[in-house]
Scaffold this active site. Structure first.
Site, PDB file in Angstrom:
ATOM      1  CB  SER A  64       6.358   5.038  -9.492  1.00 41.33           C
ATOM      2  OG  SER A  64       6.846   6.002  -8.578  1.00 41.33           O
ATOM      3  CE  LYS A  77       8.318   9.034 -10.065  1.00 44.84           C
ATOM      4  NZ  LYS A  77       8.161   8.440  -8.709  1.00 44.84           N
ATOM      5  CB  SER A 111       8.533   5.194  -6.109  1.00 43.90           C
ATOM      6  OG  SER A 111       7.350   4.492  -6.354  1.00 43.90           O
TER       7      SER A 111
HETATM    8  N1  GLN Z   1       4.689   0.955  -5.320  1.00 43.01           N
HETATM    9  C1  GLN Z   1       4.103   1.808  -4.336  1.00 43.01           C
HETATM   10  C2  GLN Z   1       2.760   2.274  -4.792  1.00 43.01           C
HETATM   11  O1  GLN Z   1       2.355   1.857  -5.813  1.00 43.01           O
HETATM   12  C3  GLN Z   1       5.017   2.954  -4.047  1.00 43.01           C
HETATM   13  C4  GLN Z   1       4.944   4.006  -5.044  1.00 43.01           C
HETATM   14  C5  GLN Z   1       5.807   5.152  -4.710  1.00 43.01           C
HETATM   15  O2  GLN Z   1       6.678   5.066  -3.853  1.00 43.01           O
HETATM   16  N2  GLN Z   1       5.528   6.259  -5.378  1.00 43.01           N
HETATM   17  O3  GLN Z   1       2.116   3.044  -4.158  1.00 43.01           O
END
Ligand code: GLN
Length: 486
Positions: A150, A75, A174
């Site tokens: 994400s 990532k 994410s």
């Molecule tokens: N969807 C969540 C957010 O937008 C989690 C994101 C993540 O785990 N990086 O914060």
């Protein structure tokens, strides 16, 4: 070496071929490259690829190491020396990492080859990868849908056989949510199990790095490499790292699994609900005992998460000021104009929304009303889990209330997007571990869309949830299904 199907193998299947010298790490890399060139026009999982550097590493790879010669997708929030690390943000568009994150150093020590950086929501803020400032990533099972987020690039790459495995980060879901929506396995380690050194910080008390893989065993193999103490991350725990593959293959007799009654929400997609019900029956038939449990403060998890995560993000993202990293506004009138325009030009809408929200909840007039209260709620959520784990070994739930949604369907409504994490973000607040693995498909508009089963375990109990997940996985064929990509 002509074996175009080789990228379809998982890591545990690839390893013996490498060790018996039936394929060389260079062959593997070349075949993976051909596969990526074939699918990337449709999937768009990668932000950058560095096959030249990877080929050099492949030449010297020691295939007898635990991940010797295995290419791993990373990532784009994790530093790989010399490679771009953009967090899919304009503000870091031209930034290259000057050093390896500890997880990369550990992966390399285990013989793995980081060859490419995957797309993501900008600074990991989002649930669909649509907040990337660079491009959209498409779900391999239905190209008109999101891969989740994400860590959507890593999930889609693995699902499409464009990577043998990947690393993601999970702040509120994410890793697990894109794993569910893309039909792969994703593990969020307990807070402190894996080093965050060299990982661009979003919310420091919640962030964890973890694997996205085709199978549970592959996640265990990557965890064996990346977990453990790091003197460069003071939040990283020094507890010894077990061999996460050791318990794989044990049955589920004596295991107690909790079904949180608060997770049986109205809004769950009926096909998701059915798949979870069937999976629970399956776990029971494998010997597990199913117990009803309660997590009474579940309703407050999303609200507490979005206060704490935005507060921490607002502080962490203060460093992107145009002085030290990345983008810098041209011809500033003065210092404030320099900061203001750099950030105005460099950050996308969601990141700005979070910085504003986070700054607000930390401001002196509102700190007690929001931030402090959210911290108290966080403690209650922790206690809920502690109570539940007195009765059971792990908790079972859907990972996401819905299968993959359409690209564009939720972008206009940030609150709707925040609800994608309803089953995942409490685990980050509590610091416990969780895994998502495939447990079926929903039929939607003529496409099969993967459904994810989530197992949550006590802090540092990764070996147990891997064992349970593995037993379930091996008793089903879900992990063998591959998307047609059309
Ligand atoms: N969807 C969540 C957010 O937008 C989690 C994101 C993540 O785990 N990086 O914060």
């Amino acid at each position: 070496m002509s074996r175009p199907d080789l990228p379809a193998l998982n890591i545990a299947e690839l390893q013996p071929l490498l060790r018996r010298r039936e394929v060389s790490p260079r062959n593997v890399l070349d075949l993976l490259r051909a596969r990526i060139e074939e699918i990337e026009p449709k999937i768009d999982a990668y932000l950058s690829l560095d096959f030249d550097a990877a080929a050099k590493e492949a030449e010297g790879a020691d295939v007898d190491l635990p991940l010797g010669g295995v290419p791993i997708a990373i990532k784009d929030i994790i530093s790989v020396a010399g490679q771009p690390c953009t967090c899919a943000s304009k503000i870091l568009r031209n930034y290259r990492a000057p050093y390896d994150a500890t997880v990369i150093r550990k992966l390399r020590a285990a013989g793995a080859i980081p060859f490419g950086k995957t797309n993501m929501d900008e600074f990991a803020m989002g649930s669909s990868t649509e907040n990337s400032s660079v491009k959209l990533t498409h779900n391999p099972w239905d190209l008109s849908r999101v891969p989740g987020g994400s860590s959507g690039g890593s999930a889609a790459a693995v699902a499409a056989d464009g990577a043998f495995g990947g690393l993601g980060t999970d702040t509120g879901g994410s890793i697990r949510q894109p794993a569910a929506l893309s039909g792969v396995v994703g593990l969020k380690p307990s807070y402190g199990r894996v080093s965050r050194f060299g990982v661009v910080a979003f919310a420091s008390s919640l962030d964890q790095v973890g694997p996205l893989t085709k199978t549970v065993r592959d996640s265990a193999l990557i965890m064996n490499a990346i977990a453990g103490h790091d003197p460069q991350d003071s939040t990283c725990l020094s507890e010894p790292v077990p061999d996460y593959t050791a318990a794989l293959g044990r049955d589920l007799r004596g295991i107690r699994l909790g079904l949180p009654k608060e997770y049986m929400l109205e809004g769950i997609d009926p096909q998701v609900k059915t798949a979870i019900d069937v999976a629970v029956k399956q776990l029971e038939s494998l010997g597990a005992e199913i117990v009803d449990v309660s997590l009474p403060h579940t309703d407050y998890a999303i609200a507490a998460y979005y206060i704490i995560a935005t507060a921490e993000a607002s502080a962490n993202l203060a460093r992107f000021d145009g002085v030290r990293y990345g983008h810098r506004a041209e011809n500033p009138k003065d210092l404030l104009d320099h900061y203001g325009r750099t950030r105005e030009e460099g950050f996308g809408a969601e990141v700005k929304r979070r910085i504003i929200l986070g700054t607000y909840v930390l401001s002196s007039g509102y700190y007690d009303a929001y931030y402090l209260r959210a911290q108290k709620v966080r403690q209650l959520i922790r206690q809920d889990f502690a109570q539940a784990f007195r009765k059971v070994d792990a908790l079972v739930s859907p990972t996401s209330p819905v299968p993959a949604f359409k690209l564009g369907e939720r972008t206009a409504d940030p609150l709707q997007m925040y609800l994608a994490d309803i089953f995942t973000n409490a685990a980050n607040l509590a610091g416990i571990c969780g895994i998502s693995l495939p447990c079926g498909f929903a039929q939607v508009d003529g496409h099969r869309l993967p459904i994810g089963l989530q197992l949550l375990g006590k802090a540092l109990d990764e070996a147990r949830i891997l064992q349970i997940a593995h037993a379930y996985e091996q008793s089903t064929d879900w992990h063998k299904a591959r998307p047609a990509i059309k």
